[in-house]
Design a protein around this motif. Structure first.
Motif, PDB file in Angstrom:
ATOM      1  N   SER A 196      -5.991   0.871   4.346  1.00  0.00           N
ATOM      2  CA  SER A 196      -6.646   0.085   3.298  1.00  0.00           C
ATOM      3  C   SER A 196      -6.283  -1.381   3.472  1.00  0.00           C
ATOM      4  N   ILE A 197      -6.634  -1.922   4.607  1.00  0.00           N
ATOM      5  CA  ILE A 197      -6.239  -3.290   4.954  1.00  0.00           C
ATOM      6  C   ILE A 197      -6.845  -4.306   4.000  1.00  0.00           C
ATOM      7  N   ASP A 198      -8.134  -4.172   3.707  1.00  0.00           N
ATOM      8  CA  ASP A 198      -8.783  -5.131   2.805  1.00  0.00           C
ATOM      9  C   ASP A 198      -8.146  -5.117   1.419  1.00  0.00           C
ATOM     10  N   VAL A 199      -7.854  -3.921   0.920  1.00  0.00           N
ATOM     11  CA  VAL A 199      -7.223  -3.793  -0.397  1.00  0.00           C
ATOM     12  C   VAL A 199      -5.822  -4.403  -0.368  1.00  0.00           C
ATOM     13  N   ALA A 200      -5.078  -4.121   0.685  1.00  0.00           N
ATOM     14  CA  ALA A 200      -3.711  -4.645   0.796  1.00  0.00           C
ATOM     15  C   ALA A 200      -3.713  -6.172   0.826  1.00  0.00           C
ATOM     16  N   LEU A 201      -4.621  -6.755   1.590  1.00  0.00           N
ATOM     17  CA  LEU A 201      -4.687  -8.219   1.663  1.00  0.00           C
ATOM     18  C   LEU A 201      -5.138  -8.827   0.333  1.00  0.00           C
ATOM     19  N   LYS A 202      -6.074  -8.170  -0.336  1.00  0.00           N
ATOM     20  CA  LYS A 202      -6.535  -8.649  -1.645  1.00  0.00           C
ATOM     21  C   LYS A 202      -5.379  -8.631  -2.647  1.00  0.00           C
ATOM     22  N   GLU A 203      -4.648  -7.521  -2.679  1.00  0.00           N
ATOM     23  CA  GLU A 203      -3.526  -7.412  -3.608  1.00  0.00           C
ATOM     24  C   GLU A 203      -2.404  -8.388  -3.242  1.00  0.00           C
ATOM     25  N   ALA A 204      -2.220  -8.646  -1.957  1.00  0.00           N
ATOM     26  CA  ALA A 204      -1.198  -9.609  -1.529  1.00  0.00           C
ATOM     27  C   ALA A 204      -1.553 -11.012  -2.018  1.00  0.00           C
ATOM     28  N   ARG A 205      -2.826 -11.366  -1.932  1.00  0.00           N
ATOM     29  CA  ARG A 205      -3.257 -12.676  -2.445  1.00  0.00           C
ATOM     30  C   ARG A 205      -3.031 -12.763  -3.954  1.00  0.00           C
ATOM     31  N   GLU A 206      -3.262 -11.653  -4.662  1.00  0.00           N
ATOM     32  CA  GLU A 206      -3.021 -11.623  -6.106  1.00  0.00           C
ATOM     33  C   GLU A 206      -1.536 -11.810  -6.417  1.00  0.00           C
ATOM     34  N   VAL A 207      -0.680 -11.184  -5.632  1.00  0.00           N
ATOM     35  CA  VAL A 207       0.768 -11.339  -5.824  1.00  0.00           C
ATOM     36  C   VAL A 207       1.166 -12.793  -5.586  1.00  0.00           C
ATOM     37  N   ASP A 208       0.670 -13.379  -4.505  1.00  0.00           N
ATOM     38  CA  ASP A 208       0.998 -14.779  -4.212  1.00  0.00           C
ATOM     39  C   ASP A 208       0.518 -15.704  -5.328  1.00  0.00           C
ATOM     40  N   SER A 209      -0.661 -15.429  -5.877  1.00  0.00           N
ATOM     41  CA  SER A 209      -1.178 -16.240  -6.991  1.00  0.00           C
ATOM     42  C   SER A 209      -0.307 -16.079  -8.232  1.00  0.00           C
ATOM     43  N   LEU A 210       0.105 -14.852  -8.510  1.00  0.00           N
ATOM     44  CA  LEU A 210       0.957 -14.593  -9.672  1.00  0.00           C
ATOM     45  C   LEU A 210       2.286 -15.329  -9.548  1.00  0.00           C
ATOM     46  N   VAL A 211       2.890 -15.264  -8.385  1.00  0.00           N
ATOM     47  CA  VAL A 211       4.178 -15.935  -8.169  1.00  0.00           C
ATOM     48  C   VAL A 211       4.005 -17.450  -8.285  1.00  0.00           C
ATOM     49  N   ALA A 212       2.940 -17.974  -7.678  1.00  0.00           N
ATOM     50  CA  ALA A 212       2.712 -19.422  -7.686  1.00  0.00           C
ATOM     51  C   ALA A 212       2.352 -19.944  -9.077  1.00  0.00           C
ATOM     52  N   SER A 213       1.777 -19.090  -9.917  1.00  0.00           N
ATOM     53  CA  SER A 213       1.341 -19.532 -11.246  1.00  0.00           C
ATOM     54  C   SER A 213       2.508 -19.911 -12.148  1.00  0.00           C
ATOM     55  N   GLY A 214       3.662 -19.333 -11.903  1.00  0.00           N
ATOM     56  CA  GLY A 214       4.812 -19.610 -12.759  1.00  0.00           C
ATOM     57  C   GLY A 214       4.718 -18.939 -14.117  1.00  0.00           C
ATOM     58  N   LYS A 215       3.765 -18.034 -14.273  1.00  0.00           N
ATOM     59  CA  LYS A 215       3.564 -17.341 -15.550  1.00  0.00           C
ATOM     60  C   LYS A 215       4.802 -16.534 -15.940  1.00  0.00           C
ATOM     61  N   TYR A 216       5.468 -15.979 -14.943  1.00  0.00           N
ATOM     62  CA  TYR A 216       6.673 -15.190 -15.188  1.00  0.00           C
ATOM     63  C   TYR A 216       7.836 -15.801 -14.423  1.00  0.00           C
ATOM     64  N   THR A 217       9.017 -15.674 -14.980  1.00  0.00           N
ATOM     65  CA  THR A 217      10.207 -16.163 -14.282  1.00  0.00           C
ATOM     66  C   THR A 217      10.566 -15.185 -13.167  1.00  0.00           C
ATOM     67  N   LYS A 218      11.368 -15.657 -12.240  1.00  0.00           N
ATOM     68  CA  LYS A 218      11.835 -14.786 -11.155  1.00  0.00           C
ATOM     69  C   LYS A 218      12.627 -13.610 -11.721  1.00  0.00           C
ATOM     70  N   GLU A 219      13.391 -13.886 -12.749  1.00  0.00           N
ATOM     71  CA  GLU A 219      14.206 -12.841 -13.370  1.00  0.00           C
ATOM     72  C   GLU A 219      13.324 -11.779 -14.029  1.00  0.00           C
ATOM     73  N   HIS A 220      12.257 -12.238 -14.707  1.00  0.00           N
ATOM     74  CA  HIS A 220      11.331 -11.297 -15.345  1.00  0.00           C
ATOM     75  C   HIS A 220      10.654 -10.419 -14.290  1.00  0.00           C
ATOM     76  N   LEU A 221      10.187 -11.043 -13.209  1.00  0.00           N
ATOM     77  CA  LEU A 221       9.547 -10.272 -12.141  1.00  0.00           C
ATOM     78  C   LEU A 221      10.526  -9.287 -11.516  1.00  0.00           C
ATOM     79  N   ALA A 222      11.777  -9.712 -11.340  1.00  0.00           N
ATOM     80  CA  ALA A 222      12.788  -8.826 -10.755  1.00  0.00           C
ATOM     81  C   ALA A 222      13.046  -7.625 -11.652  1.00  0.00           C
ATOM     82  N   ALA A 223      13.035  -7.851 -12.955  1.00  0.00           N
ATOM     83  CA  ALA A 223      13.303  -6.760 -13.894  1.00  0.00           C
ATOM     84  C   ALA A 223      12.095  -5.841 -14.069  1.00  0.00           C
ATOM     85  N   GLU A 224      10.911  -6.424 -14.169  1.00  0.00           N
ATOM     86  CA  GLU A 224       9.708  -5.644 -14.465  1.00  0.00           C
ATOM     87  C   GLU A 224       8.994  -5.108 -13.222  1.00  0.00           C
ATOM     88  N   LYS A 225       9.051  -5.841 -12.136  1.00  0.00           N
ATOM     89  CA  LYS A 225       8.361  -5.454 -10.903  1.00  0.00           C
ATOM     90  C   LYS A 225       9.298  -5.699  -9.717  1.00  0.00           C
TER      91      LYS A 225
END
Length: 147
Positions: A87-116
């Motif tokens: 599922s290469i296309d799905v994996a790359l799509k989800e990877a871009r979503e992860v990168d966007s989430l991290v870059a957005s700053g919506k969640y702290t690193k600590e929150h992401l570490a605890a929740e995901k």
């Protein structure tokens, strides 16, 4: 003393049988098998927890990790024949979503570490398990016999 001698005899017999078996299989299958090429990308040598940590911290991009694993699968799979569906296309799509989430700053690193805790870490799933949007080759039928 007797147990020690018996143990040694059994050990020698085991090694002899193992070596003979190895020799016969090597002759039968034409010598050594194919050797999987060594890992060249340093991302592939990091643990899952280290990858997740570096993705959360923005040190590495999830897309880069996914692309590294996709490349490794394409190199290794002809030797070990381990993947059926990719599922290469799905994996790359989800990877871009992860990168966007991290870059957005919506969640702290600590929150992401605890929740995901493994956010962005690639993994494969055997076709025996149901995965949303994916084909499963294993089904279990339960037959009820009526009296």
């Amino acid at each position: 003393m007797m147990k020690s001698v018996m143990y040694r005899i059994v050990e020698y017999i085991f090694h002899f049988v193992r070596n003979i078996t190895h020799f016969l299989l090597a002759v039968w299958f034409g010598g050594k098998g194919k050797t999987v090429p060594p890992v060249e990308n340093p991302l592939l040598l990091k643990s899952a927890t280290k990858l997740a940590e570096e993705i959360r911290e923005g040190k590495i991009k999830c897309v880069d990790v996914i692309e590294a694993y996709i490349e490794r699968i394409s190199v290794v799979d002809p030797y070990i024949n381990a993947t059926v569906e990719r599922s290469i296309d799905v994996a790359l799509k989800e990877a871009r979503e992860v990168d966007s989430l991290v870059a957005s700053g919506k969640y702290t690193k600590e929150h992401l570490a605890a929740e995901k805790p493994l956010l962005g870490v690639p993994f494969s799933v055997k076709l025996l398990f149901k995965v949303k949007g994916e084909y499963t080759k294993f089904t279990l039928k339960i037959i009820h016999l009526l009296d």
